[in-house]
Design a protein around this motif. Structure first.
Motif, PDB file in Angstrom:
ATOM      1  N   UNK A 463      25.565 -25.425  39.009  1.00  0.00           N
ATOM      2  CA  UNK A 463      24.497 -26.268  39.554  1.00  0.00           C
ATOM      3  C   UNK A 463      24.243 -27.430  38.591  1.00  0.00           C
ATOM      4  N   UNK A 464      24.995 -28.504  38.792  1.00  0.00           N
ATOM      5  CA  UNK A 464      24.878 -29.654  37.890  1.00  0.00           C
ATOM      6  C   UNK A 464      23.573 -30.419  38.082  1.00  0.00           C
ATOM      7  N   UNK A 465      22.846 -30.170  39.146  1.00  0.00           N
ATOM      8  CA  UNK A 465      21.628 -30.937  39.435  1.00  0.00           C
ATOM      9  C   UNK A 465      20.410 -30.425  38.679  1.00  0.00           C
ATOM     10  N   UNK A 466      20.518 -29.246  38.069  1.00  0.00           N
ATOM     11  CA  UNK A 466      19.371 -28.671  37.369  1.00  0.00           C
ATOM     12  C   UNK A 466      19.223 -29.290  35.979  1.00  0.00           C
ATOM     13  N   UNK A 467      17.984 -29.284  35.458  1.00  0.00           N
ATOM     14  CA  UNK A 467      17.740 -29.790  34.107  1.00  0.00           C
ATOM     15  C   UNK A 467      18.468 -28.920  33.089  1.00  0.00           C
ATOM     16  N   UNK A 468      18.370 -27.595  33.283  1.00  0.00           N
ATOM     17  CA  UNK A 468      19.155 -26.657  32.488  1.00  0.00           C
ATOM     18  C   UNK A 468      20.255 -26.165  33.430  1.00  0.00           C
ATOM     19  N   UNK A 469      21.492 -26.511  33.138  1.00  0.00           N
ATOM     20  CA  UNK A 469      22.591 -26.321  34.096  1.00  0.00           C
ATOM     21  C   UNK A 469      22.912 -24.843  34.245  1.00  0.00           C
ATOM     22  N   UNK A 470      22.785 -24.357  35.467  1.00  0.00           N
ATOM     23  CA  UNK A 470      22.950 -22.929  35.709  1.00  0.00           C
ATOM     24  C   UNK A 470      23.883 -22.617  36.847  1.00  0.00           C
ATOM     25  N   UNK A 471      23.522 -21.581  37.594  1.00  0.00           N
ATOM     26  CA  UNK A 471      24.355 -21.042  38.669  1.00  0.00           C
ATOM     27  C   UNK A 471      23.824 -21.551  40.004  1.00  0.00           C
ATOM     28  N   UNK A 472      24.731 -22.062  40.825  1.00  0.00           N
ATOM     29  CA  UNK A 472      24.335 -22.618  42.119  1.00  0.00           C
ATOM     30  C   UNK A 472      24.329 -21.528  43.181  1.00  0.00           C
ATOM     31  N   UNK A 473      23.231 -21.428  43.913  1.00  0.00           N
ATOM     32  CA  UNK A 473      23.153 -20.488  45.025  1.00  0.00           C
ATOM     33  C   UNK A 473      23.008 -19.042  44.586  1.00  0.00           C
ATOM     34  N   UNK A 474      23.246 -18.146  45.514  1.00  0.00           N
ATOM     35  CA  UNK A 474      23.098 -16.711  45.256  1.00  0.00           C
ATOM     36  C   UNK A 474      24.377 -16.116  44.672  1.00  0.00           C
ATOM     37  N   UNK A 475      24.199 -15.024  43.946  1.00  0.00           N
ATOM     38  CA  UNK A 475      25.334 -14.246  43.445  1.00  0.00           C
ATOM     39  C   UNK A 475      25.142 -12.832  43.993  1.00  0.00           C
ATOM     40  N   UNK A 476      25.643 -12.606  45.206  1.00  0.00           N
ATOM     41  CA  UNK A 476      25.405 -11.337  45.889  1.00  0.00           C
ATOM     42  C   UNK A 476      26.382 -10.266  45.396  1.00  0.00           C
ATOM     43  N   UNK A 477      25.809  -9.123  45.013  1.00  0.00           N
ATOM     44  CA  UNK A 477      26.629  -7.999  44.561  1.00  0.00           C
ATOM     45  C   UNK A 477      26.225  -6.739  45.331  1.00  0.00           C
ATOM     46  N   UNK A 478      27.211  -5.879  45.544  1.00  0.00           N
ATOM     47  CA  UNK A 478      26.959  -4.558  46.133  1.00  0.00           C
ATOM     48  C   UNK A 478      26.959  -3.550  44.984  1.00  0.00           C
ATOM     49  N   UNK A 479      25.918  -2.729  44.926  1.00  0.00           N
ATOM     50  CA  UNK A 479      25.827  -1.775  43.818  1.00  0.00           C
ATOM     51  C   UNK A 479      25.775  -0.340  44.338  1.00  0.00           C
ATOM     52  N   UNK A 480      26.178   0.571  43.494  1.00  0.00           N
ATOM     53  CA  UNK A 480      26.045   2.002  43.765  1.00  0.00           C
ATOM     54  C   UNK A 480      25.659   2.673  42.460  1.00  0.00           C
ATOM     55  N   UNK A 481      24.627   3.476  42.537  1.00  0.00           N
ATOM     56  CA  UNK A 481      24.126   4.114  41.323  1.00  0.00           C
ATOM     57  C   UNK A 481      25.100   5.212  40.846  1.00  0.00           C
ATOM     58  N   UNK A 482      25.316   5.248  39.535  1.00  0.00           N
ATOM     59  CA  UNK A 482      26.120   6.297  38.921  1.00  0.00           C
ATOM     60  C   UNK A 482      25.633   6.483  37.495  1.00  0.00           C
ATOM     61  N   UNK A 483      26.156   7.493  36.854  1.00  0.00           N
ATOM     62  CA  UNK A 483      25.824   7.744  35.459  1.00  0.00           C
ATOM     63  C   UNK A 483      27.119   7.779  34.663  1.00  0.00           C
ATOM     64  N   UNK A 484      27.334   6.764  33.855  1.00  0.00           N
ATOM     65  CA  UNK A 484      28.548   6.726  33.047  1.00  0.00           C
ATOM     66  C   UNK A 484      28.512   7.830  31.998  1.00  0.00           C
ATOM     67  N   UNK A 485      29.625   8.486  31.847  1.00  0.00           N
ATOM     68  CA  UNK A 485      29.723   9.508  30.815  1.00  0.00           C
ATOM     69  C   UNK A 485      31.005   9.304  30.036  1.00  0.00           C
ATOM     70  N   UNK A 486      31.145   9.999  28.927  1.00  0.00           N
ATOM     71  CA  UNK A 486      32.322   9.824  28.089  1.00  0.00           C
ATOM     72  C   UNK A 486      33.583  10.353  28.773  1.00  0.00           C
ATOM     73  N   UNK A 487      33.408  11.132  29.850  1.00  0.00           N
ATOM     74  CA  UNK A 487      34.566  11.714  30.545  1.00  0.00           C
ATOM     75  C   UNK A 487      35.010  10.918  31.761  1.00  0.00           C
ATOM     76  N   UNK A 488      34.144   9.974  32.206  1.00  0.00           N
ATOM     77  CA  UNK A 488      34.483   9.240  33.433  1.00  0.00           C
ATOM     78  C   UNK A 488      35.441   8.096  33.155  1.00  0.00           C
TER      79      UNK A 488
END
Length: 488
Positions: A463-488
């Protein structure tokens, strides 16, 4: 009469010949000198390169760098901006004392937002003391307590997510970071009781920082009027909190408390107005930059699975060593995650231009050995967004490659100082850099350990139009909850 005319004609010819000779001699000396002023960018009469600069400074720099090299001057109306590209010519920019290159004049547009008596509204000696207050509030012992608060905020925020779903990662990280900043910087009173009010006021402050504000910071437009009302209300809120703490004798682990307890060298304590202004400056310096960098970090990890796998493997090793615990020292061990963040920040520094005002003539030398005299009165500029992608410093500079910072490679160090300038450098390097890395690491440590992600929207644009140049639009992600372990 003819004789007189001939005499005057002869004298005139001699005079003219003398002037031509002197000019030719001066030109000869100039051409033989190693010193000369930078080449000038071709531009329109009167307004100069204003339209090109407003359209996009990075495009302008890219085009003129190819034509003119690493030092060139752009005329904009009655001002001259001299650009430095690359570490060889930028050294003086970062190392020069304030009496030669200063920030104060070029960042005056921040004064209505930060308020009177702080940062760019005070002379350099006072500003240095105020920066000392920042440094003391960000020393390691303080950072350790801040990390504990960051971890708690992240755990609480993401506990509200479901077992699976889709979210705008950019939106979520923006909101979490303002919550974290409120707790670590603004204090428990704001975080627990006044967050919604103060957040709305900061929103008005933020929206009062428009491109036109850089040139006309006091222009009576609606955005500026809302900014000024919000600034006055924030001052009232913090004055009440400060007085309450002083009367009760309560002490908290936050930046607010550090500023309350700070004293100048002459023994004078900070005023309520100064404390408020410094807190606003701290939040402005960190909130956008951290949320933007967090978002880019996530987007790149989800796009390049090999680095996501490396970051997950690092988390497993640390969990095997420390269990589920996360603190300052454990975050400091996360070298893979650190490099992933650093590479996202190399490609997308939120502050794309750094500026100084020249108060004395000085000379710079390019990597080709050409020397240029930079006159007093020029604005001097360097661009992290452009310099961080120079191909003679970084291999495949437009490619996301965190391993470029790995031991044995370290491309930013091979080329010397000021090759990586996302956080600035030298005398005016960002004081909040350690805080920023810890905050982003704390957030992504929690996300990596507790969720699986898939990027479902296209990879984001800038997003070059912003005063602090950032990310343009949405960043849509699909998530699924899990618990990371040392064995996974």
């Amino acid at each position: 009469m003819d004789l007189k005319e001939n005499k005057f004609f002869s004298i005139g010819l001699v005079f003219l010949a003398t002037i031509i000779f002197i000019k030719l001699l001066a030109a000869l000396f100039r051409s033989g000198s190693k010193h000369r002023q930078p080449p000038i960018v071709k531009s329109l009469p009167v307004i100069g390169g204003l339209l090109r600069f407003m359209k996009g400074p990075i495009l302008l720099i890219r085009q003129e760098y190819q034509k003119l090299g690493s030092v060139f001057t752009l005329n904009i109306v009655n001002r001259k901006i001299t650009f430095f590209v690359g570490p060889e010519v930028s050294s003086h920019f970062f190392k020069a004392p304030e009496v030669e290159l200063s920030q104060q004049e070029v960042y005056q547009f921040n004064v209505p937002t930060f308020g009177p008596g702080v940062v760019f509204d005070v002379d350099y000696s006072v500003r240095q003391e105020q920066f000392r207050f920042f440094t003391e509030s960000l020393r390691v012992s303080k950072l350790k307590s801040y990390v504990d608060q960051m971890v708690v905020e992240a755990e609480d925020y993401f506990s509200k997510w479901g077992e699976c779903g889709e979210v705008d990662l950019k939106y979520e990280l923006e909101h979490l970071i303002i919550l974290t900043a409120s707790r670590c910087l603004l204090g428990r009173e704001v975080r627990d009781k006044l967050f919604d009010d103060v957040s709305a006021l900061f929103h008005d402050l933020d929206n009062g920082m428009r491109p036109i504000s850089v040139i006309f910071p006091y222009l009576p437009i609606p955005a500026h009027r809302r900014r000024d009302r919000a600034r006055a209300r924030i001052a009232e809120i913090f004055s009440t909190i400060i007085n309450s703490r002083k009367v009760s004798g309560k002490s908290e682990d936050d930046m607010l408390q550090c500023f309350i307890e700070s004293k100048y060298k002459d023994g004078r304590p900070t005023t309520d107005g100064e404390i408020t202004g410094l807190l606003i400056a701290a939040l402005f310096a960190g909130q956008h930059t951290s949320s933007i960098t967090s978002t880019w970090t996530g987007a790149y990890l989800l796009r390049f699975k090999q680095y996501l796998a490396a970051a997950l493997d690092e988390q497993k090793k640390l969990m095997k060593k420390h269990g589920d615990k996360v603190n300052h020292d454990i975050l400091a061990e996360m070298d893979v995650l650190y490099r992933c963040i650093k590479e996202a920040l190399r490609l997308h520094p939120p502050l794309i231009m750094l500026l100084r005002q020249s108060h004395a003539d000085f000379t710079v030398k390019t990597k080709e050995g050409t020397e240029y005299d930079i006159p007093k009165g020029h604005i001097v500029a360097t661009s992290p967004a452009f310099a961080n992608r120079l191909p003679y410093i970084y291999k495949d500079p437009d490619t996301y490659d965190p391993d470029r910072f790995a031991p044995g490679r370290e491309e930013d160090k091979v080329a010397g100082a000021f090759s990586y300038i996302s956080f600035g450098g030298g005398r005016h390097g960002c004081l909040g850099e350690p805080f920023a890395y810890l905050q982003i690491k704390a957030i992504w440590t929690h996300l990596l350990r507790n969720f699986e992600f898939e990027l479902v929207s296209p990879f984001p644009e800038i997003d070059w139009n912003a005063m602090v140049v950032g990310v343009k639009g949405q960043v849509m992600v699909r998530y699924k909850r899990r618990k990371l372990s040392v064995d996974t």
